[in-house]
Each structure stands twice: as structure tokens, then as C-alpha cells.
Design an enzyme around this catalytic site. Structure first.
Site, PDB file in Angstrom:
ATOM      1  N   ARG A 149     -17.151 -26.408 -35.315  1.00 57.76           N
ATOM      2  CA  ARG A 149     -18.322 -25.976 -34.300  1.00 57.76           C
ATOM      3  C   ARG A 149     -19.504 -26.479 -35.006  1.00 57.76           C
ATOM      4  O   ARG A 149     -20.591 -25.943 -34.680  1.00 57.76           O
ATOM      5  CB  ARG A 149     -18.612 -24.756 -34.048  1.00 57.76           C
ATOM      6  CG  ARG A 149     -17.325 -23.832 -33.329  1.00 57.76           C
ATOM      7  CD  ARG A 149     -17.131 -24.213 -32.042  1.00 57.76           C
ATOM      8  NE  ARG A 149     -16.288 -23.412 -31.153  1.00 57.76           N
ATOM      9  CZ  ARG A 149     -15.019 -23.567 -31.399  1.00 57.76           C
ATOM     10  NH1 ARG A 149     -14.346 -24.515 -31.857  1.00 57.76           N
ATOM     11  NH2 ARG A 149     -14.134 -22.660 -30.516  1.00 57.76           N
ATOM     12  N   CYS A 196     -18.602 -17.986 -26.756  1.00 55.89           N
ATOM     13  CA  CYS A 196     -18.596 -16.970 -28.076  1.00 55.89           C
ATOM     14  C   CYS A 196     -19.970 -16.914 -28.647  1.00 55.89           C
ATOM     15  O   CYS A 196     -20.494 -18.246 -28.995  1.00 55.89           O
ATOM     16  CB  CYS A 196     -17.513 -17.452 -28.876  1.00 55.89           C
ATOM     17  SG  CYS A 196     -15.809 -17.157 -28.482  1.00 55.89           S
TER      18      CYS A 196
HETATM   19  P1  FAD Z   1     -25.997 -27.478 -24.588  1.00 54.52           P
HETATM   20  O1  FAD Z   1     -25.653 -25.996 -24.793  1.00 54.52           O
HETATM   21  O2  FAD Z   1     -26.735 -28.044 -23.534  1.00 54.52           O
HETATM   22  O3  FAD Z   1     -26.403 -28.107 -25.995  1.00 54.52           O
HETATM   23  C1  FAD Z   1     -25.779 -27.317 -27.255  1.00 54.52           C
HETATM   24  C2  FAD Z   1     -26.327 -28.398 -28.507  1.00 54.52           C
HETATM   25  O4  FAD Z   1     -26.273 -29.786 -28.155  1.00 54.52           O
HETATM   26  C3  FAD Z   1     -28.060 -28.441 -28.522  1.00 54.52           C
HETATM   27  O5  FAD Z   1     -28.287 -28.607 -29.998  1.00 54.52           O
HETATM   28  C4  FAD Z   1     -28.323 -29.774 -27.876  1.00 54.52           C
HETATM   29  O6  FAD Z   1     -29.716 -30.338 -27.908  1.00 54.52           O
HETATM   30  C5  FAD Z   1     -27.077 -30.561 -28.112  1.00 54.52           C
HETATM   31  N1  FAD Z   1     -26.977 -31.720 -27.172  1.00 54.52           N
HETATM   32  C6  FAD Z   1     -26.696 -31.621 -25.929  1.00 54.52           C
HETATM   33  N2  FAD Z   1     -26.441 -32.897 -25.509  1.00 54.52           N
HETATM   34  C7  FAD Z   1     -26.684 -33.871 -26.394  1.00 54.52           C
HETATM   35  C8  FAD Z   1     -26.686 -35.142 -26.494  1.00 54.52           C
HETATM   36  N3  FAD Z   1     -26.297 -36.044 -25.408  1.00 54.52           N
HETATM   37  N4  FAD Z   1     -27.048 -35.599 -27.632  1.00 54.52           N
HETATM   38  C9  FAD Z   1     -27.363 -34.870 -28.825  1.00 54.52           C
HETATM   39  N5  FAD Z   1     -27.363 -33.610 -28.845  1.00 54.52           N
HETATM   40  C10 FAD Z   1     -26.913 -33.064 -27.726  1.00 54.52           C
HETATM   41  N6  FAD Z   1     -17.294 -23.910 -26.890  1.00 54.52           N
HETATM   42  C11 FAD Z   1     -16.315 -24.120 -27.882  1.00 54.52           C
HETATM   43  O7  FAD Z   1     -16.279 -24.809 -28.906  1.00 54.52           O
HETATM   44  N7  FAD Z   1     -15.024 -23.773 -27.190  1.00 54.52           N
HETATM   45  C12 FAD Z   1     -14.872 -22.879 -26.098  1.00 54.52           C
HETATM   46  O8  FAD Z   1     -13.476 -22.704 -25.920  1.00 54.52           O
HETATM   47  C13 FAD Z   1     -15.704 -22.540 -25.392  1.00 54.52           C
HETATM   48  N8  FAD Z   1     -15.760 -21.871 -24.369  1.00 54.52           N
HETATM   49  C14 FAD Z   1     -16.683 -21.494 -23.537  1.00 54.52           C
HETATM   50  C15 FAD Z   1     -16.495 -20.752 -22.449  1.00 54.52           C
HETATM   51  C16 FAD Z   1     -17.594 -20.420 -21.744  1.00 54.52           C
HETATM   52  C17 FAD Z   1     -17.378 -19.658 -20.244  1.00 54.52           C
HETATM   53  C18 FAD Z   1     -18.914 -20.986 -22.051  1.00 54.52           C
HETATM   54  C19 FAD Z   1     -20.223 -20.598 -21.073  1.00 54.52           C
HETATM   55  C20 FAD Z   1     -19.389 -21.663 -23.159  1.00 54.52           C
HETATM   56  C21 FAD Z   1     -17.936 -21.939 -23.866  1.00 54.52           C
HETATM   57  N9  FAD Z   1     -18.153 -22.769 -25.194  1.00 54.52           N
HETATM   58  C22 FAD Z   1     -17.160 -23.128 -25.813  1.00 54.52           C
HETATM   59  C23 FAD Z   1     -19.567 -23.128 -25.563  1.00 54.52           C
HETATM   60  C24 FAD Z   1     -19.915 -24.502 -25.107  1.00 54.52           C
HETATM   61  O9  FAD Z   1     -19.428 -24.739 -24.250  1.00 54.52           O
HETATM   62  C25 FAD Z   1     -20.001 -25.426 -26.191  1.00 54.52           C
HETATM   63  O10 FAD Z   1     -20.610 -25.199 -27.334  1.00 54.52           O
HETATM   64  C26 FAD Z   1     -20.326 -26.948 -25.861  1.00 54.52           C
HETATM   65  O11 FAD Z   1     -20.226 -27.831 -26.810  1.00 54.52           O
HETATM   66  C27 FAD Z   1     -21.923 -26.955 -25.175  1.00 54.52           C
HETATM   67  O12 FAD Z   1     -22.283 -28.302 -24.668  1.00 54.52           O
HETATM   68  P2  FAD Z   1     -23.284 -28.320 -23.682  1.00 54.52           P
HETATM   69  O13 FAD Z   1     -23.232 -29.710 -22.979  1.00 54.52           O
HETATM   70  O14 FAD Z   1     -23.596 -27.287 -22.924  1.00 54.52           O
HETATM   71  O15 FAD Z   1     -24.621 -28.342 -24.726  1.00 54.52           O
HETATM   72  N1  EPU Z   2      -9.167 -10.170 -29.654  1.00 55.52           N
HETATM   73  C1  EPU Z   2      -9.102  -8.868 -29.587  1.00 55.52           C
HETATM   74  N2  EPU Z   2     -10.451  -8.071 -29.149  1.00 55.52           N
HETATM   75  C2  EPU Z   2     -11.394  -8.885 -28.416  1.00 55.52           C
HETATM   76  C3  EPU Z   2     -10.980 -10.478 -28.488  1.00 55.52           C
HETATM   77  C4  EPU Z   2      -9.942 -11.001 -29.042  1.00 55.52           C
HETATM   78  O1  EPU Z   2      -8.446  -7.917 -30.119  1.00 55.52           O
HETATM   79  O2  EPU Z   2     -12.394  -8.499 -27.694  1.00 55.52           O
HETATM   80  C5  EPU Z   2      -7.981 -10.535 -30.400  1.00 55.52           C
HETATM   81  C6  EPU Z   2      -7.081 -11.531 -29.271  1.00 55.52           C
HETATM   82  O3  EPU Z   2      -6.205 -10.593 -28.828  1.00 55.52           O
HETATM   83  C7  EPU Z   2      -6.527 -12.449 -30.359  1.00 55.52           C
HETATM   84  C8  EPU Z   2      -7.344 -12.779 -31.447  1.00 55.52           C
HETATM   85  O4  EPU Z   2      -8.315 -11.626 -31.291  1.00 55.52           O
HETATM   86  O5  EPU Z   2      -5.040 -11.772 -31.099  1.00 55.52           O
HETATM   87  C9  EPU Z   2      -8.045 -14.004 -31.153  1.00 55.52           C
HETATM   88  O6  EPU Z   2      -8.789 -14.079 -29.943  1.00 55.52           O
HETATM   89  P1  EPU Z   2      -8.628 -15.277 -29.088  1.00 55.52           P
HETATM   90  O7  EPU Z   2      -7.464 -15.844 -28.724  1.00 55.52           O
HETATM   91  O8  EPU Z   2      -9.548 -14.980 -27.901  1.00 55.52           O
HETATM   92  O9  EPU Z   2      -9.535 -16.358 -29.920  1.00 55.52           O
HETATM   93  P2  EPU Z   2     -10.920 -16.191 -30.398  1.00 55.52           P
HETATM   94  O10 EPU Z   2     -10.695 -16.527 -31.782  1.00 55.52           O
HETATM   95  O11 EPU Z   2     -11.772 -14.962 -30.188  1.00 55.52           O
HETATM   96  C10 EPU Z   2     -11.495 -18.726 -30.411  1.00 55.52           C
HETATM   97  C11 EPU Z   2     -12.774 -19.701 -30.177  1.00 55.52           C
HETATM   98  C12 EPU Z   2     -13.099 -19.721 -28.670  1.00 55.52           C
HETATM   99  C13 EPU Z   2     -11.747 -20.413 -27.773  1.00 55.52           C
HETATM  100  C14 EPU Z   2     -10.449 -19.544 -28.181  1.00 55.52           C
HETATM  101  C15 EPU Z   2      -9.097 -20.266 -27.574  1.00 55.52           C
HETATM  102  C16 EPU Z   2     -14.586 -19.084 -31.720  1.00 55.52           C
HETATM  103  C17 EPU Z   2     -15.728 -18.472 -32.109  1.00 55.52           C
HETATM  104  N3  EPU Z   2     -13.848 -18.826 -30.524  1.00 55.52           N
HETATM  105  O12 EPU Z   2     -11.630 -17.592 -29.726  1.00 55.52           O
HETATM  106  O13 EPU Z   2     -14.079 -20.535 -28.311  1.00 55.52           O
HETATM  107  O14 EPU Z   2     -12.177 -20.641 -26.420  1.00 55.52           O
HETATM  108  O15 EPU Z   2     -10.416 -19.232 -29.524  1.00 55.52           O
HETATM  109  O16 EPU Z   2      -8.955 -21.044 -28.524  1.00 55.52           O
HETATM  110  O17 EPU Z   2     -13.915 -20.083 -32.609  1.00 55.52           O
HETATM  111  C18 EPU Z   2     -16.544 -20.760 -28.216  1.00 55.52           C
HETATM  112  O18 EPU Z   2     -16.635 -21.307 -29.242  1.00 55.52           O
HETATM  113  O19 EPU Z   2     -17.517 -20.491 -27.699  1.00 55.52           O
HETATM  114  C19 EPU Z   2     -15.242 -20.341 -27.642  1.00 55.52           C
HETATM  115  C20 EPU Z   2     -15.159 -19.559 -26.579  1.00 55.52           C
END
Ligand code: FAD
Ligand code: EPU
Length: 265
Positions: A149, A196
Site C-alpha cells: 500500500r 480499510c
Molecule cells: P484517491 O483516494 O482519490 O487518492 C489516493 C491518493 O492517490 C492521494 O494521494 C491522491 O493524491 C493520489 N492520486 C490519485 N490519483 C493520482 C494520480 N493520477 N497521480 C498521482 N497521484 C494520484 N484498497 C486496496 O488496496 N485494496 C482493497 O481491496 C480496497 N478495497 C476497497 C473497498 C472499498 C469499498 C473502498 C471504498 C476502498 C477500498 N480500497 C482498497 C481503498 C482504495 O480504493 C484504494 O486505496 C485506491 O487505490 C484509491 O484510489 P483512488 O483513485 O480512489 O485515489
Molecule cells: N476478520 C475478523 N473480523 C473482522 C475482519 C476480519 O475476524 O472484523 C478475520 C477474517 O475472518 C479473516 C482475517 O481476519 O480470517 C482477514 O480478513 P480479510 O480476509 O477481510 O482481510 P483483511 O486483511 O482484513 C485485506 C486488505 C483489504 C483486501 C482484503 C482482501 C488491508 C488493510 N486490507 O483485508 O484491502 O480487500 O485483504 O484481500 O490490507 C484496503 O486496503 O482498503 C482493503 C479493503
């Protein structure tokens, strides 16, 4: 190019954030003009906590030529990642399946090195074009300091387009992998959030730690620790940045977790 006063809560998935001047750029000329004064770049707004006071800098959003793509050529940083994941699968191209369900723009996904345990954005990159100091530069992924990240883009760098590393694979295989990623995301809430809130400490899940501390359901105003997943803070309707900050503070009083979100300003 469009310049308008907006409330950033309308441009962030958490639905929180005050006023800013939004510059929607569509061409290289627009980008040159927009970057003449201090700026920030907005992607899909899905990893941001924007304060209620808003931000003083220009907020640049990529559209027009920055939102077009060719999966076998250049992909604009303003393109939505979920669209690319589906389109790659449709064209029988593998490499983006692990990014299924991440609501990002390509530029934001590069900056955050967005990912899941099935893969990260950095794994799918062949080259990245970044605009900084008035010029466009091409980087190889190994030059951008990608980690969990995180990335190290040049200061003020704006990702403008990328080339992806995709391989032709049987559609069935791609679909199977996507189904696996989808299943792993089933426990994530559907309400407004920014994904997250905290990074996972090495070897641990922040969500599980928050859950085990009994913090699910903890609430400040309309900001609440999701009942479904401990690492998601959800906006129940009218949450303010102040509510969210207070909730983050209460969690961090119990657990030494590092914020994954970016806080503006
Ligand atoms: P923004 O939130 O708009 O910006 C984030 C950063 O990126 C800021 O510093 C911004 O300035 C910069 N930025 C944006 N565009 C550019 C550009 N063109 N050039 C340079 N910098 C830029 N993240 C995960 O990693 N894994 C997940 O599984 C995941 N699941 C999610 C689920 C949900 C429901 C939500 C709401 C979010 C989730 N996220 C997850 C978080 C998020 O989607 C990621 O961090 C994503 O990379 C953010 O991208 P964004 O375009 O929305 O950037
Ligand atoms: N768990 C719990 N309770 C909770 C949440 C999770 O017990 O409230 C347990 C789950 O049951 C599982 C373990 O914790 O055994 C891991 O949970 P999960 O699979 O949901 O993965 P996570 O580590 O919580 C990460 C990323 C997510 C990504 C998922 C799927 C981070 C901080 N989070 O979540 O990324 O979608 O894996 O790969 O790395 C994000 O970065 O914004 C994000 C959503």
C-alpha cells in the site's frame, strides 16, 4: 477544462469533506495550466479522509484524454479500475483479477499500490508515465519504490497513463480467479466507506484485531466501526471528518495501528 467550487464530500466514497476548487483537466495543455499553482490530485476519492474545512489547494481531476484506454497500449490514469478489470477479462487478458472490487482510478491505484492478497497494482505494471516539473517522464515500476500500500512517486508527480503487463489466458481461468477474489471480499460492508482504515501489521489483520477488541459498532456521530468488518469505518449518513477523526483516535488508543488513508489537508 472546468473549474468549479465543490464540496469534496460529493467526490469521496466516505462522503466526508469540505469545499475546494476542482479543476477537471482534459488535455495536456489543461494539465500545464492547472499545475501552475499548488495542487492536489484526486482519483476516485476512495482512500481519502478530507477535513470539513476542505483544502486550500487546487484539486485536479483527470478526465478527457486522461480517461481513455487501450489495454494493449496506454491506459489513462483517470480510467476506473473496476472497468479495466472487467474489460480485460472480456478480452481474455489476465493480470488484473486480483484487483477486482477495488473502487479506484488507475492513478490512485498506482499511488497507493492498491491490492488484495491475490495481487497488487505494481505487479500489473510495465511502465508508468508521470507528469512533474512541467514534463512527462516514463518510469519502470522498479523505479517507483512500491511496497505494501505504498509507492514513492516523484514529489508533486501526477500519474497520467500506464502500460499494463497482461497475458492472454483462457476466459474460464480468468473468471475462476475473479470468483475467488470476489468470494474473499464478501465480508466487506456495502455502506459508504474508504475501504480499510488501517494497514495490516505484519502477520496480522487489523480488522480481526479491532474485532477481537470488541470495537465493532463503536460510534461517534454518524461514523461507526462496521459491524461486518472491523477495519472499515462507515458513514451512516451525516458523518463529519471530526466524527471520523475522533473514532480513529479511540481505536488507536486501544491498538497501535497505522492509518492507511490519506488525510487532506
Ligand atoms: P484517491 O483516494 O482519490 O487518492 C489516493 C491518493 O492517490 C492521494 O494521494 C491522491 O493524491 C493520489 N492520486 C490519485 N490519483 C493520482 C494520480 N493520477 N497521480 C498521482 N497521484 C494520484 N484498497 C486496496 O488496496 N485494496 C482493497 O481491496 C480496497 N478495497 C476497497 C473497498 C472499498 C469499498 C473502498 C471504498 C476502498 C477500498 N480500497 C482498497 C481503498 C482504495 O480504493 C484504494 O486505496 C485506491 O487505490 C484509491 O484510489 P483512488 O483513485 O480512489 O485515489
Ligand atoms: N476478520 C475478523 N473480523 C473482522 C475482519 C476480519 O475476524 O472484523 C478475520 C477474517 O475472518 C479473516 C482475517 O481476519 O480470517 C482477514 O480478513 P480479510 O480476509 O477481510 O482481510 P483483511 O486483511 O482484513 C485485506 C486488505 C483489504 C483486501 C482484503 C482482501 C488491508 C488493510 N486490507 O483485508 O484491502 O480487500 O485483504 O484481500 O490490507 C484496503 O486496503 O482498503 C482493503 C479493503
Amino acid at each position: 477544462m472546468r473549474v468549479e467550487r465543490v464540496l469534496l464530500k460529493d467526490y469521496t466514497t466516505l462522503g466526508v469533506g469540505g469545499p475546494a476548487e476542482l479543476w477537471t483537466v482534459e488535455t495536456k495543455e489543461d494539465l500545464l495550466k492547472a499545475t501552475e499553482a499548488p495542487y492536489r490530485v484526486l482519483g476516485n476519492g476512495s482512500n481519502l479522509l478530507v477535513m470539513d474545512e476542505g483544502v486550500p489547494e487546487r484539486v485536479i481531476r483527470l478526465a478527457g484524454e486522461f480517461a481513455t484506454y487501450d489495454l494493449r497500449g496506454w491506459v489513462g490514469a483517470g480510467v476506473l479500475l473496476p472497468l479495466l478489470v472487467q474489460e480485460a477479462a472480456r478480452q481474455g487478458l489476465s493480470g488484473l483479477e486480483g484487483l477486482l472490487g477495488i473502487p479506484a482510478q488507475v492513478g490512485g491505484a498506482v499511488k497507493m499500490n492498491a491490492g488484495t492478497r491475490f495481487g497488487e497494482m505494481a505487479d500489473a505494471l510495465e511502465a508508468v508515465e508521470i507528469f512533474h516539473e512541467g514534463r512527462f517522464h516514463i518510469y519502470l515500476p522498479q523505479e517507483l519504490g512500491f511496497g505494501y500500500r505504498q509507492s514513492r512517486l516523484p514529489p508533486g508527480g501526477i500519474v497520467t497513463r500506464v502500460r499494463l503487463k497482461l497475458k492472454e489466458r483462457p476466459l474460464e481461468e480468468i473468471r475462476r480467479r475473479m470468483a475467488e477474489v470476489d468470494a474473499a471480499r464478501k465480508g466487506q460492508p456495502k455502506r459508504k466507506s474508504a475501504g480499510c482504515a488501517f494497514k495490516n501489521p505484519p502477520g496480522h489483520s487489523a480488522g480481526r484485531l479491532i474485532d477481537e477488541r470488541g470495537l465493532k459498532g463503536l460510534r461517534v456521530g454518524d461514523a461507526m466501526v462496521s459491524l461486518e468488518h472491523g477495519n472499515f469505518i462507515v458513514n451512516l449518513g451525516q458523518a463529519t471528518a471530526r466524527d471520523v477523526l475522533e473514532l480513529l483516535k479511540r481505536i488507536q488508543e486501544e491498538l497501535p495501528l497505522e492509518l492507511e488513508w490519506e488525510v487532506w489537508p
